[in-house]
Design a protein around this motif. Structure first.
Motif, PDB file in Angstrom:
ATOM      1  N   GLU A 125       0.934  -1.168   0.056  1.00 12.35           N
ATOM      2  CA  GLU A 125      -0.130   0.048   0.052  1.00 12.35           C
ATOM      3  C   GLU A 125       0.976   1.167   0.207  1.00 12.35           C
ATOM      4  O   GLU A 125       0.668   2.211  -0.731  1.00 12.35           O
ATOM      5  CB  GLU A 125      -0.932  -0.121   1.217  1.00 12.35           C
ATOM      6  CG  GLU A 125      -1.992   1.309   1.261  1.00 12.35           C
ATOM      7  CD  GLU A 125      -3.197   1.013   1.798  1.00 12.35           C
ATOM      8  OE1 GLU A 125      -3.845   0.057   1.658  1.00 12.35           O
ATOM      9  OE2 GLU A 125      -3.583   1.777   2.669  1.00 12.35           O
ATOM     10  N   HIS A 126       2.029   1.286   0.673  1.00 11.71           N
ATOM     11  CA  HIS A 126       2.813   2.277   0.683  1.00 11.71           C
ATOM     12  C   HIS A 126       3.361   2.464  -0.843  1.00 11.71           C
ATOM     13  O   HIS A 126       3.273   3.678  -1.033  1.00 11.71           O
ATOM     14  CB  HIS A 126       4.071   2.184   1.621  1.00 11.71           C
ATOM     15  CG  HIS A 126       5.047   3.129   1.466  1.00 11.71           C
ATOM     16  ND1 HIS A 126       4.956   4.074   2.250  1.00 11.71           N
ATOM     17  CD2 HIS A 126       5.975   3.326   0.870  1.00 11.71           C
ATOM     18  CE1 HIS A 126       5.696   5.229   1.986  1.00 11.71           C
ATOM     19  NE2 HIS A 126       6.738   4.369   1.152  1.00 11.71           N
ATOM     20  N   GLU A 127       3.998   1.331  -1.378  1.00 15.20           N
ATOM     21  CA  GLU A 127       4.498   1.520  -2.721  1.00 15.20           C
ATOM     22  C   GLU A 127       3.294   2.159  -3.418  1.00 15.20           C
ATOM     23  O   GLU A 127       3.600   2.871  -4.583  1.00 15.20           O
ATOM     24  CB  GLU A 127       4.767   0.069  -3.096  1.00 15.20           C
ATOM     25  CG  GLU A 127       5.379  -0.038  -4.542  1.00 15.20           C
ATOM     26  CD  GLU A 127       6.041  -1.312  -4.763  1.00 15.20           C
ATOM     27  OE1 GLU A 127       7.213  -1.736  -4.246  1.00 15.20           O
ATOM     28  OE2 GLU A 127       5.504  -2.015  -5.479  1.00 15.20           O
ATOM     29  N   ASN A 128       2.087   1.782  -3.622  1.00 16.78           N
ATOM     30  CA  ASN A 128       1.239   2.322  -4.472  1.00 16.78           C
ATOM     31  C   ASN A 128       0.815   3.791  -4.046  1.00 16.78           C
ATOM     32  O   ASN A 128       0.430   4.500  -5.027  1.00 16.78           O
ATOM     33  CB  ASN A 128      -0.125   1.531  -4.434  1.00 16.78           C
ATOM     34  CG  ASN A 128       0.024  -0.061  -4.968  1.00 16.78           C
ATOM     35  OD1 ASN A 128       0.948  -0.175  -5.824  1.00 16.78           O
ATOM     36  ND2 ASN A 128      -0.703  -0.817  -4.512  1.00 16.78           N
ATOM     37  N   ARG A 129       0.861   4.121  -2.849  1.00 15.78           N
ATOM     38  CA  ARG A 129       0.630   5.422  -2.276  1.00 15.78           C
ATOM     39  C   ARG A 129       1.627   6.392  -2.889  1.00 15.78           C
ATOM     40  O   ARG A 129       1.352   7.567  -3.275  1.00 15.78           O
ATOM     41  CB  ARG A 129       0.714   5.473  -0.991  1.00 15.78           C
ATOM     42  CG  ARG A 129      -0.187   6.609  -0.527  1.00 15.78           C
ATOM     43  CD  ARG A 129      -0.419   5.983   1.027  1.00 15.78           C
ATOM     44  NE  ARG A 129       0.291   6.957   1.960  1.00 15.78           N
ATOM     45  CZ  ARG A 129       0.448   6.751   3.349  1.00 15.78           C
ATOM     46  NH1 ARG A 129      -0.286   5.697   3.523  1.00 15.78           N
ATOM     47  NH2 ARG A 129       1.060   7.687   4.151  1.00 15.78           N
ATOM     48  N   VAL A 130       2.954   6.058  -2.955  1.00 11.46           N
ATOM     49  CA  VAL A 130       3.985   7.011  -3.175  1.00 11.46           C
ATOM     50  C   VAL A 130       4.342   6.742  -4.726  1.00 11.46           C
ATOM     51  O   VAL A 130       5.332   7.490  -5.199  1.00 11.46           O
ATOM     52  CB  VAL A 130       5.126   6.731  -2.339  1.00 11.46           C
ATOM     53  CG1 VAL A 130       4.890   7.335  -0.960  1.00 11.46           C
ATOM     54  CG2 VAL A 130       5.917   5.516  -2.605  1.00 11.46           C
ATOM     55  N   HIS A 163       8.432   2.174  -6.609  1.00  9.47           N
ATOM     56  CA  HIS A 163       8.809   0.805  -6.164  1.00  9.47           C
ATOM     57  C   HIS A 163       9.537   0.983  -4.988  1.00  9.47           C
ATOM     58  O   HIS A 163      10.602   1.649  -4.678  1.00  9.47           O
ATOM     59  CB  HIS A 163       9.695  -0.042  -6.996  1.00  9.47           C
ATOM     60  CG  HIS A 163       8.945  -0.261  -8.307  1.00  9.47           C
ATOM     61  ND1 HIS A 163       9.267  -0.672  -9.546  1.00  9.47           N
ATOM     62  CD2 HIS A 163       7.598  -0.301  -8.666  1.00  9.47           C
ATOM     63  CE1 HIS A 163       8.352  -1.202 -10.287  1.00  9.47           C
ATOM     64  NE2 HIS A 163       7.293  -0.708  -9.963  1.00  9.47           N
ATOM     65  N   VAL A 164       9.434  -0.107  -4.219  1.00  9.17           N
ATOM     66  CA  VAL A 164      10.365  -0.363  -2.695  1.00  9.17           C
ATOM     67  C   VAL A 164      11.013  -1.407  -3.199  1.00  9.17           C
ATOM     68  O   VAL A 164      10.358  -2.509  -3.138  1.00  9.17           O
ATOM     69  CB  VAL A 164       9.230  -0.227  -1.667  1.00  9.17           C
ATOM     70  CG1 VAL A 164      10.020  -0.545  -0.126  1.00  9.17           C
ATOM     71  CG2 VAL A 164       8.613   0.971  -1.429  1.00  9.17           C
ATOM     72  N   GLU A 165      12.398  -1.472  -2.914  1.00 10.64           N
ATOM     73  CA  GLU A 165      13.212  -2.629  -2.936  1.00 10.64           C
ATOM     74  C   GLU A 165      13.132  -3.283  -1.692  1.00 10.64           C
ATOM     75  O   GLU A 165      13.200  -2.567  -0.718  1.00 10.64           O
ATOM     76  CB  GLU A 165      14.504  -1.999  -3.461  1.00 10.64           C
ATOM     77  CG  GLU A 165      15.636  -3.219  -3.575  1.00 10.64           C
ATOM     78  CD  GLU A 165      16.944  -2.709  -4.322  1.00 10.64           C
ATOM     79  OE1 GLU A 165      17.076  -2.208  -5.408  1.00 10.64           O
ATOM     80  OE2 GLU A 165      17.755  -2.758  -3.429  1.00 10.64           O
ATOM     81  N   VAL A 166      13.077  -4.532  -1.858  1.00 11.89           N
ATOM     82  CA  VAL A 166      13.312  -5.379  -0.478  1.00 11.89           C
ATOM     83  C   VAL A 166      14.368  -6.051  -0.398  1.00 11.89           C
ATOM     84  O   VAL A 166      14.409  -7.076  -1.366  1.00 11.89           O
ATOM     85  CB  VAL A 166      12.020  -6.375  -0.412  1.00 11.89           C
ATOM     86  CG1 VAL A 166      11.987  -6.855   1.101  1.00 11.89           C
ATOM     87  CG2 VAL A 166      10.508  -5.537  -0.531  1.00 11.89           C
TER      88      VAL A 166
END
Ligand code: THU
Length: 160
Positions: free
Chosen positions: A121-126, A129-132
């Motif tokens: 949800e954070h990734e979609n909000r901002v 992409h968030v790398e893990v």
């Protein structure tokens, strides 16, 4: 009937030293964060380090409770703190590490389903992409987006 196949790319590094863009430093911060876990029930200490797009690093760790569902995973402790203290700032990367039986785990731990949902949800909000980065002593795995870890997420906006 039609069958669909999904493809994700997982990058495996034998040594965290080989991670690009200072990834090793973030892994070290995730490892350090395991020290402050409160995990008397599972004895499994998880550390998370989030790198925000402004360079700030937020760490978190699992916080358990005798009423089991009341505790929280390291990833969400860190992400919710980031959201509360640095609202609107995108998370670029998250590194995870786990410590059990007196040592860091050899194979990486992957985020649980609830944490994937929250990170996505954070990734979609901002809209970034968030790398893990998932650290293990013998191998460290990286995915470039949380969506790779949760390909069919719950989202009622998608319902017809
Ligand atoms: N845990 C995390 O902190 N992150 C995860 O993604 C999965 C599990 C914690 C929850 C609990 O305190 C302990 O690990 C054992 O399940």
């Amino acid at each position: 009937m039609k069958a669909e196949e999904l493809r994700i790319t997982i990058y495996t590094y034998d040594r965290p030293e080989d991670l690009p863009d200072g990834g090793l430093r973030l892994v070290e911060q995730a490892k350090e964060a395991t020290a402050n876990a409160w995990a008397p029930y599972s004895q499994f200490r998880v550390g998370a380090a989030l790198e925000l797009e402004n360079g700030i690093v937020i760490t978190g760790n699992n916080q358990e409770n005798i009423a089991f569902p009341s505790g929280l995973c390291a990833e969400r402790v860190a992400l919710f703190y980031a959201g509360s203290q640095h609202p609107g700032i995108a998370v670029k990367r998250i590194a995870l590490a786990a410590y059990a039986d007196g040592r860091f785990v050899e194979k990486p731990v992957y985020p649980c389903g609830d944490c994937r949902q929250v990170l996505l949800e954070h990734e979609n909000r901002v809209k970034q992409h968030v790398e893990v980065i998932m650290y293990g002593k013998n191998e460290t795995k990286v995915v470039k987006s949380v969506a790779d870890l949760l390909p069919l997420p719950f989202d009622y906006n998608l319902a017809p």
